[in-house]
Every structure is written in C-alpha cells, then in structure tokens.
Design a protein around this motif. Structure first.
Motif, short mmCIF file in Angstrom:
data_model
loop_
_atom_site.label_atom_id
_atom_site.label_comp_id
_atom_site.label_asym_id
_atom_site.label_seq_id
_atom_site.Cartn_x
_atom_site.Cartn_y
_atom_site.Cartn_z
N THR A 87 41.82 -100.71 37.66
CA THR A 87 40.52 -100.74 36.99
C THR A 87 40.73 -100.87 35.48
OG1 THR A 87 40.43 -98.35 36.66
CG2 THR A 87 39.61 -99.20 38.78
N GLU A 88 39.65 -101.14 34.76
CA GLU A 88 39.75 -101.26 33.31
C GLU A 88 40.29 -99.97 32.68
OE1 GLU A 88 36.47 -102.94 31.11
OE2 GLU A 88 35.75 -103.97 32.91
N GLN A 89 39.80 -98.83 33.17
CA GLN A 89 40.27 -97.56 32.59
C GLN A 89 41.74 -97.32 32.93
OE1 GLN A 89 39.37 -95.91 30.13
NE2 GLN A 89 38.06 -94.20 30.73
N GLU A 90 42.15 -97.67 34.12
CA GLU A 90 43.56 -97.52 34.49
C GLU A 90 44.43 -98.42 33.62
OE1 GLU A 90 43.08 -96.27 39.21
OE2 GLU A 90 43.26 -98.38 38.63
N LEU A 91 43.94 -99.60 33.30
CA LEU A 91 44.68 -100.49 32.41
C LEU A 91 44.86 -99.87 31.03
CD1 LEU A 91 43.06 -103.91 33.37
CD2 LEU A 91 45.48 -103.33 33.62
N ARG A 92 43.79 -99.25 30.53
CA ARG A 92 43.89 -98.60 29.21
C ARG A 92 44.90 -97.46 29.25
NH1 ARG A 92 38.12 -98.79 29.88
NH2 ARG A 92 37.24 -100.60 28.80
N VAL A 93 44.86 -96.68 30.32
CA VAL A 93 45.81 -95.57 30.46
C VAL A 93 47.24 -96.11 30.54
CG1 VAL A 93 46.59 -93.71 31.99
CG2 VAL A 93 44.14 -94.02 31.52
N LEU A 94 47.44 -97.15 31.34
CA LEU A 94 48.78 -97.72 31.49
C LEU A 94 49.30 -98.26 30.15
CD1 LEU A 94 51.16 -98.54 33.24
CD2 LEU A 94 49.92 -100.63 33.86
N ALA A 95 48.43 -98.90 29.39
CA ALA A 95 48.84 -99.43 28.09
C ALA A 95 49.30 -98.30 27.17
CB ALA A 95 47.70 -100.21 27.45
N GLY A 106 43.15 -83.51 33.10
CA GLY A 106 43.14 -83.63 34.55
C GLY A 106 42.73 -85.02 35.00
N THR A 107 41.74 -85.58 34.32
CA THR A 107 41.31 -86.94 34.66
C THR A 107 42.42 -87.95 34.38
OG1 THR A 107 39.00 -86.41 34.17
CG2 THR A 107 39.60 -88.74 34.17
N VAL A 108 43.12 -87.76 33.27
CA VAL A 108 44.23 -88.66 32.94
C VAL A 108 45.32 -88.56 34.00
CG1 VAL A 108 46.08 -89.15 31.30
CG2 VAL A 108 43.77 -88.63 30.47
N ARG A 109 45.62 -87.32 34.44
CA ARG A 109 46.64 -87.15 35.48
C ARG A 109 46.23 -87.90 36.75
NH1 ARG A 109 47.12 -81.85 33.36
NH2 ARG A 109 45.58 -81.06 34.85
N ASN A 110 44.95 -87.84 37.07
CA ASN A 110 44.48 -88.56 38.26
C ASN A 110 44.65 -90.07 38.09
OD1 ASN A 110 43.73 -86.18 39.53
ND2 ASN A 110 41.60 -86.28 38.82
N TYR A 111 44.34 -90.56 36.89
CA TYR A 111 44.53 -91.99 36.62
C TYR A 111 46.00 -92.38 36.75
CZ TYR A 111 39.78 -93.04 35.01
OH TYR A 111 38.42 -93.27 34.94
N VAL A 112 46.87 -91.54 36.20
CA VAL A 112 48.31 -91.84 36.26
C VAL A 112 48.78 -91.89 37.71
CG1 VAL A 112 50.62 -91.01 35.68
CG2 VAL A 112 48.79 -90.89 33.97
N ASN A 126 53.71 -107.59 30.08
CA ASN A 126 52.98 -107.86 28.83
C ASN A 126 51.53 -107.40 28.89
OD1 ASN A 126 52.59 -108.72 26.24
ND2 ASN A 126 53.19 -110.84 26.61
N ILE A 127 51.34 -106.12 29.14
CA ILE A 127 49.98 -105.59 29.27
C ILE A 127 49.20 -105.72 27.97
CG2 ILE A 127 50.57 -103.19 28.67
CD1 ILE A 127 48.56 -102.36 30.88
N LYS A 128 49.89 -105.66 26.83
CA LYS A 128 49.17 -105.77 25.56
C LYS A 128 48.50 -107.14 25.44
CE LYS A 128 49.70 -105.14 20.57
NZ LYS A 128 48.87 -106.32 20.24
N ALA A 129 49.24 -108.20 25.76
CA ALA A 129 48.65 -109.55 25.70
C ALA A 129 47.53 -109.68 26.73
CB ALA A 129 49.73 -110.60 25.95
N TYR A 130 47.73 -109.07 27.88
CA TYR A 130 46.72 -109.12 28.94
C TYR A 130 45.40 -108.52 28.46
CZ TYR A 130 44.70 -108.34 33.61
OH TYR A 130 43.88 -108.33 34.71
#
Length: 224
Positions: A155-163, A183-189, A212-216
């Motif tokens: 998801t978009e939020q998971e992408l932000r967390v991964l970045a 806790g929410t971040v841990r769930n996303y991770v 290359n998640i940054k370019a993505y």
C-alpha cells in the motif's frame, strides 16, 4: 594503420556489391567475406573471423538477428552492425538483446556508415539517432515496470514505511515522521516483510535500495 576486416550480409547481391565498393575505398577497410543468407553468414563468420559484420535483418533461411546471436556467441570479439530498412521497436530491441553493437538504417549516408563501422570496431555501441528516442522510451518503460512489479503488493503507507526503513530510521522515528503510533508502524513492518517474503529490516532495506524505491516514489508510481 590497423585494417578492419569486414563481412557484408545481405540477400540482395546488388546491395553487397555496392557496399563492398563503398567500403573498399578506404585503405584500412578490407571486405573478407559476403553472405546472402543467415546460415551462410554464420558459417562464413566462423571461417573468416571478421572484425565487423554489416548485417541485414531480413534474410532467407532465418534472420539477421538470430545469425547475430550465433556469431556473437561463437566469436565474442566480432562486432555486428545491423544495417536495415526496418525501424520497428521490437526488431531494435531484439537486435540489441542478440548482441548487436550497432543499429543503423539504410538511409544512412556513406560517411556516416564508415564512421559507424570505425566506432563499432573500436568497441563502441551505436544506435541510429532516428530510433534512439524510441529505445530510450522502452528502457524507461521497462525500468518503471520492474519497479512497479517489485512493489505492487504494498500500500502507499507501506511504501512510505519501507522507504524510511531503507534510510535507516527506527520504528519510533518512522512513527514521528508519519504521525503514527509505534505499534502501527510495527504492524506495517510485519506486513511489508510478509508481502515481500523477507525475514528482517535489514533485508527490507536492501530490497528497497536494490529496487530503487526512492525513484519509484519520486515518479509517483506508488500512488497510481
């Protein structure tokens, strides 16, 4: 002066004769063989081991792209220039994948062809300027497709967390940046690791950098 040994491959004899006459005006060019079919091209390349093969695409008994692949596999030092009337994107990409060092159209001027042969003989790659923009579009599209495939399940939020994981941020830091609870971040991770088949944050960070998640994210592909 180094002599460049050349083989001409075209199914039209008049084209081969014309090319030979043009190329042999140069004292440092020597046409060592001609071929009128794909099979003959491969055999004569093996027999004469030219420095450069000037290859047409449409040939009887196969095609110039397959002949190029076989020649380059057998003779890695031999360079192949595709000299063709066809500017189709698919043929261009297939020729490059087959190992061609150059791709020029038959509308090219004689001086430009001579220069192309010299450049390819030096180990350079050469694409006709008229087809270069389309090749670049294909490269960019392939790059975007590869990135999209790497992150398509997130998801978009998971992408932000991964970045942010890729930047070395802790869960607490990510929570502060994205205005979330730890806790929410841990769930996303956990969700990210599960979706990507990874074991830990280090693997997730490496995956994000590799693809290359940054370019993505910069290109807005994650918000489609």
């Amino acid at each position: 002066m180094r002599t460049i040994r050349i083989m001409i491959v075209d199914d039209h004899e008049v084209v081969r004769v014309g090319l030979r006459a043009l190329l042999e005006r140069r004292p440092d060019f020597r046409v060592v063989a001609e071929a009128g079919s794909a099979e003959e091209a491969v055999q004569k390349a093996l027999d004469h081991r030219p420095d450069v093969v000037v290859m047409d695409i449409r040939l009887p008994g196969g095609n110039g792209i397959e002949a190029t692949r076989r020649i380059v596999e057998a003779l890695p030092e031999t360079r192949v220039i595709m000299l063709t009337s066809y500017a189709e994107d698919e043929l261009l990409l297939e020729a490059i994948e087959a190992g061609a060092s150059g791709y020029v159209l038959k509308q090219i001027g004689s001086d430009e062809l001579i220069m192309a042969i010299e450049r390819v003989a030096r180990g350079e790659a050469l694409i006709d300027p008229s087809v270069t923009p389309r090749l670049l579009r294909h490269v960019r599209a392939a790059r975007r497709s590869a990135m999209a495939s790497a992150f398509r399940d997130l998801t978009e939020q998971e992408l932000r967390v991964l970045a942010l994981i890729a930047e070395g941020k802790t869960n607490r830091e990510i929570a502060q940046i994205l205005f979330l609870s730890e806790g929410t971040v841990r769930n996303y991770v956990s969700s990210i690791l599960s979706k990507l088949g990874l074991s830990n944050r280090a693997e997730a960070a490496a995956y994000a950098v590799e693809h290359n998640i940054k370019a993505y994210l910069d290109e807005g592909l994650g918000s489609a």
